[in-house]
Design an enzyme around this catalytic site. Structure first.
Site, short mmCIF file in Angstrom:
data_model
loop_
_atom_site.label_atom_id
_atom_site.label_comp_id
_atom_site.label_asym_id
_atom_site.label_seq_id
_atom_site.Cartn_x
_atom_site.Cartn_y
_atom_site.Cartn_z
N LYS A 195 40.05 42.12 46.06
CA LYS A 195 39.92 41.63 44.80
C LYS A 195 38.68 42.36 44.28
CE LYS A 195 39.35 37.50 42.13
NZ LYS A 195 39.25 36.11 41.82
N LYS A 248 44.28 42.95 43.71
CA LYS A 248 44.17 42.52 42.13
C LYS A 248 42.73 43.09 41.51
CE LYS A 248 42.92 38.09 39.71
NZ LYS A 248 42.43 36.86 39.90
#
Length: 325
Positions: A195, A248
């Site tokens: 992320k 992400k």
């Protein structure tokens, strides 16, 4: 010189031929729909920076979930918007918290739908960070206590899968151990493994009211410049017991998805985040692009890069256009 024997256009002459040799397919089964659930009754608040997305009270969430199920989308992921916040994000692991109540209601009324829960305290803290703050720093190990309590409370409410998004070191192992101790050995973990500290999260932070009140998240979310480090993060999460790993954002990190796909055998998820969604929406509304084509092309690119699952706010729109199950 004779014309080359190979003419690649031969297999592009008709839709039937193009469909026969198509290398990547996108289906409704690939999609997970993110939803914001909030307190109250009969409450539906449109999110200004995410046209078409809403904060929903639990009663309206049930109706939304039934529509999602009927569209053939197999899963949703829930993000809670609580009515109280504190330094530890304690409402996030309260058995009577907003997500816990939503999960219990959904599993009773729309049992066919897979319910995934986001496990992170940022939406529940008064400082907006994903970890507990001590002397202006985000402390790792103490935060794990909150995350394990949250994951267990979601499991006890009936969640089908938990998804830690905090980027604290060791969270997968800690959550796996806690779930196993509590008897939830079969409950899978889909971890936000790579992320990145991205500007593309801005509309989400407005939607969830989770912007940091000081500093930023670069001490725990990843540097966008680093690919090899992303592979280390993913490898560690696999070693700690992750069942699905996530990258992400998605579109700015297609290379990371492809790199991960070449190295691991686990399912890979990718999150087409709020900023990606809102850019396509804005350009479509301005008439600069064909929104539906851009949506499907972006989702296909994520799938082609190697993602097995795609978290996207376009899930309902895409499902209506996809003919495959």
């Amino acid at each position: 010189m004779a014309f080359p024997v190979q003419r690649l256009r031969r297999l592009r002459q008709s839709e039937a031929l193009r469909r026969m040799v198509r290398e990547t397919s996108l289906s409704r089964a690939d999609l997970i729909y993110p939803i914001f659930v909030t307190e109250g009754h009969d409450r539906r608040e449109e999110i200004g920076s995410m046209p078409g997305q809403y904060r929903l009270s639990v009663d309206l969430l049930v109706k939304e979930a039934a529509e999602i199920r009927d569209l053939g989308i197999p899963a949703i992921i829930l993000f809670g918007i609580p009515d109280r916040k504190d330094e530890r994000g304690s409402s996030g692991f309260d058995p009577k918290g907003i997500v816990q109540r939503a999960v219990r209601t959904l599993k009773k009324q729309v049992p066919e739908l897979t319910v995934v829960t986001d496990v992170c305290i940022d939406e529940y803290t008064n400082h907006g960070h994903c970890g507990i703050v001590r002397d202006g720093k985000i402390v790792n190990d103490e935060t794990l206590e909150c995350l394990t309590a949250m994951a267990r409370s979601h499991a006890e409410a009936g969640a089908d899968m938990v998804a830690p998004s905090d980027m604290m070191d060791g969270r997968v192992a800690a959550i796996r151990a806690e779930l196993d101790r509590a008897g939830f050995t079969e409950l899978p973990i889909m971890v936000y493994a790579a992320k990145f500290a991205s500007c593309f999260y801005a509309p989400f932070r407005e939607a969830a009211g989770s912007s940091p009140q000081f500093g930023d998240r670069q001490s725990y979310q990843m540097d966008p410049a680093n690919g090899r480090e992303a592979m280390r993060e993913i490898a560690l999460d696999v070693e700690e017991g992750a069942d699905i790993v996530m990258v992400k954002p998605a579109l700015p990190y297609l290379d990371i998805i492809a790199m991960a796909r070449s190295r691991i055998l686990l399912p890979i998820a990718a999150y087409q985040v709020s900023g990606e969604y809102s850019m396509i929406k804005a350009a479509g509304r301005a008439g600069w692009i064909d929104e539906s084509r851009a949506m499907l092309e972006s989702l296909l690119a994520i799938k082609r890069a190697g993602a097995d699952l795609i978290l996207t706010y376009f899930a309902k729109d895409a499902a209506r256009l996809l003919h495959t199950p």
